[in-house]
Structure formats: C-alpha cells, structure tokens
Scaffold this motif. Structure first.
Motif, mmCIF file in Angstrom:
data_model
loop_
_atom_site.group_PDB
_atom_site.id
_atom_site.type_symbol
_atom_site.label_atom_id
_atom_site.label_comp_id
_atom_site.label_asym_id
_atom_site.label_seq_id
_atom_site.Cartn_x
_atom_site.Cartn_y
_atom_site.Cartn_z
ATOM 1 N N PRO A 95 0.811 -1.218 0.000
ATOM 2 C CA PRO A 95 0.000 0.000 0.000
ATOM 3 C C PRO A 95 0.844 1.267 0.000
ATOM 4 O O PRO A 95 0.390 2.313 -0.449
ATOM 5 C CB PRO A 95 -0.816 -0.125 1.291
ATOM 6 N N TYR A 96 2.079 1.203 0.517
ATOM 7 C CA TYR A 96 2.906 2.399 0.524
ATOM 8 C C TYR A 96 3.333 2.763 -0.894
ATOM 9 O O TYR A 96 3.415 3.935 -1.253
ATOM 10 C CB TYR A 96 4.140 2.197 1.403
ATOM 11 N N ALA A 97 3.617 1.754 -1.713
ATOM 12 C CA ALA A 97 4.013 2.015 -3.093
ATOM 13 C C ALA A 97 2.818 2.390 -3.968
ATOM 14 O O ALA A 97 2.979 3.104 -4.961
ATOM 15 C CB ALA A 97 4.717 0.789 -3.674
ATOM 16 N N SER A 98 1.616 1.909 -3.628
ATOM 17 C CA SER A 98 0.454 2.158 -4.482
ATOM 18 C C SER A 98 -0.243 3.479 -4.169
ATOM 19 O O SER A 98 -1.072 3.933 -4.949
ATOM 20 C CB SER A 98 -0.551 1.009 -4.351
ATOM 21 N N LEU A 99 0.104 4.108 -3.030
ATOM 22 C CA LEU A 99 -0.482 5.401 -2.681
ATOM 23 C C LEU A 99 0.521 6.510 -2.999
ATOM 24 O O LEU A 99 1.722 6.359 -2.756
ATOM 25 C CB LEU A 99 -0.850 5.443 -1.198
ATOM 26 N N ASN A 100 0.024 7.612 -3.523
ATOM 27 C CA ASN A 100 0.877 8.750 -3.855
ATOM 28 C C ASN A 100 1.348 9.410 -2.563
ATOM 29 O O ASN A 100 0.537 9.912 -1.787
ATOM 30 C CB ASN A 100 0.096 9.749 -4.698
ATOM 31 N N PRO A 101 2.674 9.418 -2.295
ATOM 32 C CA PRO A 101 3.156 9.962 -1.026
ATOM 33 C C PRO A 101 2.965 11.465 -0.883
ATOM 34 O O PRO A 101 3.071 12.005 0.226
ATOM 35 C CB PRO A 101 4.647 9.597 -1.030
ATOM 36 N N THR A 102 2.685 12.181 -1.989
ATOM 37 C CA THR A 102 2.516 13.635 -1.928
ATOM 38 C C THR A 102 1.060 14.041 -1.744
ATOM 39 O O THR A 102 0.768 15.238 -1.677
ATOM 40 C CB THR A 102 3.067 14.292 -3.200
ATOM 41 N N ARG A 103 0.161 13.075 -1.681
ATOM 42 C CA ARG A 103 -1.265 13.369 -1.524
ATOM 43 C C ARG A 103 -1.743 12.952 -0.137
ATOM 44 O O ARG A 103 -1.354 11.896 0.365
ATOM 45 C CB ARG A 103 -2.102 12.622 -2.570
ATOM 46 N N GLN A 162 -3.324 0.717 8.180
ATOM 47 C CA GLN A 162 -4.133 1.887 7.843
ATOM 48 C C GLN A 162 -3.969 2.260 6.380
ATOM 49 O O GLN A 162 -4.951 2.621 5.717
ATOM 50 C CB GLN A 162 -3.732 3.053 8.744
ATOM 51 N N ARG A 163 -2.740 2.163 5.860
ATOM 52 C CA ARG A 163 -2.538 2.459 4.436
ATOM 53 C C ARG A 163 -3.314 1.492 3.559
ATOM 54 O O ARG A 163 -3.896 1.890 2.541
ATOM 55 C CB ARG A 163 -1.034 2.392 4.099
ATOM 56 N N GLN A 164 -3.340 0.212 3.930
ATOM 57 C CA GLN A 164 -4.068 -0.749 3.115
ATOM 58 C C GLN A 164 -5.568 -0.482 3.174
ATOM 59 O O GLN A 164 -6.280 -0.678 2.175
ATOM 60 C CB GLN A 164 -3.748 -2.171 3.569
ATOM 61 N N ARG A 165 -6.058 -0.011 4.307
ATOM 62 C CA ARG A 165 -7.482 0.346 4.399
ATOM 63 C C ARG A 165 -7.799 1.537 3.500
ATOM 64 O O ARG A 165 -8.874 1.601 2.892
ATOM 65 C CB ARG A 165 -7.859 0.632 5.851
ATOM 66 N N SER A 186 -0.199 -9.682 2.954
ATOM 67 C CA SER A 186 1.082 -10.347 3.184
ATOM 68 C C SER A 186 2.110 -9.440 3.837
ATOM 69 O O SER A 186 3.050 -9.918 4.480
ATOM 70 C CB SER A 186 1.631 -10.905 1.870
ATOM 71 N N MET A 187 1.984 -8.120 3.668
ATOM 72 C CA MET A 187 2.962 -7.205 4.242
ATOM 73 C C MET A 187 2.528 -6.672 5.611
ATOM 74 O O MET A 187 3.172 -5.761 6.152
ATOM 75 C CB MET A 187 3.209 -6.033 3.284
ATOM 76 N N LEU A 188 1.450 -7.225 6.156
ATOM 77 C CA LEU A 188 0.922 -6.746 7.433
ATOM 78 C C LEU A 188 1.258 -7.715 8.553
ATOM 79 O O LEU A 188 1.477 -8.906 8.328
ATOM 80 C CB LEU A 188 -0.598 -6.573 7.341
ATOM 81 N N SER A 191 -1.403 -10.031 13.447
ATOM 82 C CA SER A 191 -2.521 -9.558 14.266
ATOM 83 C C SER A 191 -3.454 -8.638 13.493
ATOM 84 O O SER A 191 -4.622 -8.467 13.859
ATOM 85 C CB SER A 191 -1.997 -8.837 15.507
ATOM 86 N N ILE A 192 -2.931 -8.008 12.409
ATOM 87 C CA ILE A 192 -3.728 -7.063 11.632
ATOM 88 C C ILE A 192 -4.464 -7.766 10.490
ATOM 89 O O ILE A 192 -5.505 -7.293 10.021
ATOM 90 C CB ILE A 192 -2.830 -5.950 11.063
ATOM 91 N N ARG A 193 -3.943 -8.906 10.038
ATOM 92 C CA ARG A 193 -4.491 -9.539 8.846
ATOM 93 C C ARG A 193 -5.955 -9.912 9.000
ATOM 94 O O ARG A 193 -6.777 -9.660 8.108
ATOM 95 C CB ARG A 193 -3.670 -10.787 8.495
ATOM 96 N N ILE A 194 -6.296 -10.543 10.124
ATOM 97 C CA ILE A 194 -7.672 -11.003 10.302
ATOM 98 C C ILE A 194 -8.640 -9.834 10.337
ATOM 99 O O ILE A 194 -9.736 -9.896 9.756
ATOM 100 C CB ILE A 194 -7.794 -11.861 11.580
ATOM 101 N N SER A 195 -8.256 -8.744 11.002
ATOM 102 C CA SER A 195 -9.159 -7.592 11.059
ATOM 103 C C SER A 195 -9.388 -7.014 9.664
ATOM 104 O O SER A 195 -10.508 -6.586 9.341
ATOM 105 C CB SER A 195 -8.604 -6.517 11.995
ATOM 106 N N LEU A 196 -8.350 -7.028 8.818
ATOM 107 C CA LEU A 196 -8.520 -6.525 7.462
ATOM 108 C C LEU A 196 -9.392 -7.467 6.635
ATOM 109 O O LEU A 196 -10.237 -7.012 5.845
ATOM 110 C CB LEU A 196 -7.157 -6.346 6.795
ATOM 111 N N LEU A 197 -9.206 -8.774 6.818
ATOM 112 C CA LEU A 197 -10.061 -9.729 6.119
ATOM 113 C C LEU A 197 -11.508 -9.589 6.562
ATOM 114 O O LEU A 197 -12.439 -9.752 5.760
ATOM 115 C CB LEU A 197 -9.565 -11.155 6.360
ATOM 116 N N ASN A 198 -11.719 -9.284 7.837
ATOM 117 C CA ASN A 198 -13.077 -9.067 8.318
ATOM 118 C C ASN A 198 -13.700 -7.835 7.677
ATOM 119 O O ASN A 198 -14.913 -7.801 7.405
ATOM 120 C CB ASN A 198 -13.085 -8.934 9.841
ATOM 121 N N VAL A 199 -12.888 -6.800 7.436
ATOM 122 C CA VAL A 199 -13.386 -5.617 6.732
ATOM 123 C C VAL A 199 -13.827 -5.992 5.315
ATOM 124 O O VAL A 199 -14.913 -5.604 4.862
ATOM 125 C CB VAL A 199 -12.293 -4.530 6.678
#
Length: 345
Positions: A95-103, A162-165, A186-188, A191-199
């Motif tokens: 998510p860090y590479a896919s989001l524009n760091p200047t925005r 948070q970036r992946q969200r 895979s980069m999380l 402990s965070i993976r399950i909460s993201l899958l639940n989202v």
C-alpha cells in the motif's frame, strides 16, 4: 458459473527472456461473480499475480480471452472499458508504493471520486463538498474512524494496516462489483491480517462485491474463502480447483497436500505429530524449461515414469472439485493428512 461477471477462458501469457519464452500463465480458466470469493493460491512464481493482472486488464493475455459480462475485453468500446474499469478494481500488495506519497488521504479519495463522478451525483459548487463527505463515509466503511483523524494525513503518517485500508477505500470509489486483492495482507502483521479480512468480508455482505483473493497462505484462503472457491496454481497452471472446504479439507493433488503439510501449526503437539511430505526436489523448475508430462513430477513423491513423465494431466473430478493428477485415486492412501490440523479442521 453462469452468472460470472468476469471469465477467463484458456488464458495464457508468455514472456520473452534471454533463456527463451517463459509461459507465466498457461491455459487458466476462472469464473468470477459479484458477491463470490475465489482464492488463488500457490508458491511465489506460480503465476498468481500475472493471472490477476490479466483479469484486471493490466496485462494482455498472449492466448485465450477475458470476458466481462459475456463480452471479450478486446471488443469493448470506450464506454464498455469505462464500465469495466469501474466494476473491476485492484488492490496492490504494497500500500505504501500504491499510494501517492505527496497526496493526503482526502486528496487521494476525493480526486478518485471526482474522476468517477456520474451525471446527477454531484453538481455545481456542491460537487467537492459531496466528494469530501463521501470520502469520510468510505473511511468509516473500512474502519478508519473517526474519519476526520485520517483525511489530512499523508501515507507516511499511517501504519501499514491503515494504508491498506485507504487503498481499499480508494477501490470503493468506483462502486466496484469485483475487487482483485493481490497478496493484500502479506505485508501486514499477523494480528492485523484477520481484522482486514473481516473488513473485506463486511464489504462483501454490505455491497455484494466479489473478490479474487491472491495468497500463498492456505490458512488465509480457508478463513477468507470458506464459503467460496479455491484454485491452486503451479508453474502457471491451475492444478486443483473446487469449493474451499473440499480443496483444503480433502485435497486431490499432491502439490496441494504438500502446501498444507508446510503450514505451521500454533499447537506444538500438532506440530510434533504432523507428518511432513518429503518432496523429491526442493527446486522449482524454470519456466523456460518446464518438464514434459506433469510439471510437478520432478518433485512429486507419488510420480511414476508412466504416465506422469509422459502425459500432461488435465483437470478432472466431480461435484465441481477437479485436480490435474494422474494418480488422484491414490493420493489419500499415499499422502494422508494426519492430525487435527488447525487449517483443515
């Protein structure tokens, strides 16, 4: 799947290399519907991401075709391609590479919303105000609450989860019917993976959005795709495909069984009692020198000179569960899944 939104038919992709042509994807068939989950699993280099990029229209297939609502992508006009782009969204692994760091988060979402605006959705001076309000709603939908705490932040001020969200919220700006998630957890931290899958599961239930979920982790496939389907890839080919409960609970291909045996168990007693499957070789053959016959035979503990080394197996089976193996009838006896595994139970 008669109601498939996106269908891959005998899709292949060959990349030229100095060592010769490399068939990264070979003869893949997949049917993806809104509201459904299909997990695509396999080792690194098996062709999962290339298949996902072909499905998303980011990579052109060398052979076969991709159909959107029954129409080949190659035959869609401008309006058809716009509808396809809105309906099929892609979440990248990093998510860090896919989001524009200047925005800021607000700029990322609002700009996407304004580009995808439809007639009558916003108008006049209220357009940007409506987009900002919708951006806050999307953040709430991915559990970034209160959204006011995130709108003004830049990607470097957010955690990986948070970036992946935010990346998921950006994918939702088009009102997609299918989301392709390429190793999106895979980069999380675990402990965070399950909460993201639940989202993601909550969005599926709320919006009827479907998923093509790319992962190398069969435990995640079991959790996220428990009421969907799982396809297992090896050297660019699907070697097993069926309902997730059957593919993981009673795999019919030696490769799938080897993947399951390699999954670590949280219970030390299970780990000590678990039988390891000894492969004939740990090395994956090169895509430029794929073996004749079954591509898995140089590593398969069940391989025989005939027909494994001579004939390429095709997907066969019943009740929607198919495997490409000449010795499917013997796999349970020769490679039993011992113990009450946390993955297979």
């Amino acid at each position: 799947m008669a109601d498939a939104l996106l269908r891959l038919e005998n899709v292949g992709r060959v990349f030229p290399t100095d060592a010769g042509p490399a068939p990264a994807v070979d003869g893949v068939d997949l049917a993806l519907a809104a509201g459904s989950v299909t997990c695509l699993v396999g080792e690194s280099g098996s062709g999962k991401t290339t298949t996902a990029r072909i499905a998303a229209g980011l990579t052109t297939a060398s052979s076969g075709r991709v159909l959107f609502d029954g129409r080949p992508l190659a035959e869609l006009g401008r309006s058809g391609l716009v509808a396809f782009r809105r309906a099929v969204q892609y979440i990248h692994q990093d998510p860090y590479a896919s989001l524009n760091p200047t925005r800021t988060v607000q700029s990322t979402l609002v700009s996407a919303l304004l580009r995808q605006r439809r007639r009558g959705l916003w108008c006049g001076r209220s357009e940007h105000r409506a987009a900002r309000s919708r951006a806050a709603e999307l953040l709430s939908m991915v559990d970034l609450t209160p959204p006011e705490n995130y709108l003004a932040k830049y990607p470097h001020q957010l955690s990986g989860g948070q970036r992946q969200r935010v990346a998921i919220a950006r994918a939702l700006t088009t009102g997609p019917r299918l989301i392709i998630a390429d190793e999106s957890t895979s980069m999380l931290d675990v402990s965070i993976r399950i909460s993201l899958l639940n989202v993601l599961t909550g969005l599926r239930e709320r919006l009827d959005v479907g998923y093509l979920f790319i992962t190398h982790d069969l435990a995640l496939a079991k959790y996220f795709g428990r009421d969907g389907r799982t396809a297992v890839m090896y050297l660019g080919r699907i070697v097993e495909n069926g309902p997730t409960s059957r593919v993981i609970g009673d795999p019919q291909h030696p490769y799938t069984r080897a993947l399951l045996a390699a999954v670590p168990e949280p219970d030390p007693d299970l780990t000590r009692g678990k039988r390891a499957i000894e492969l004939r070789s740990a090395d994956v053959p090169s895509l430029t020198a794929i073996p004749d016959g079954c591509p898995f035979h140089p590593r398969c503990p069940m391989a025989r000179p005939e027909p494994c080394q001579l004939e390429r197996p095709v997907l066969t089976g019943a009740a929607g569960h198919r495997a490409a193996c000449h010795r499917t009838a013997d796999v349970r006896a020769e490679l039993p899944l011992l113990g009450d595994s946390a993955v297979t139970r």
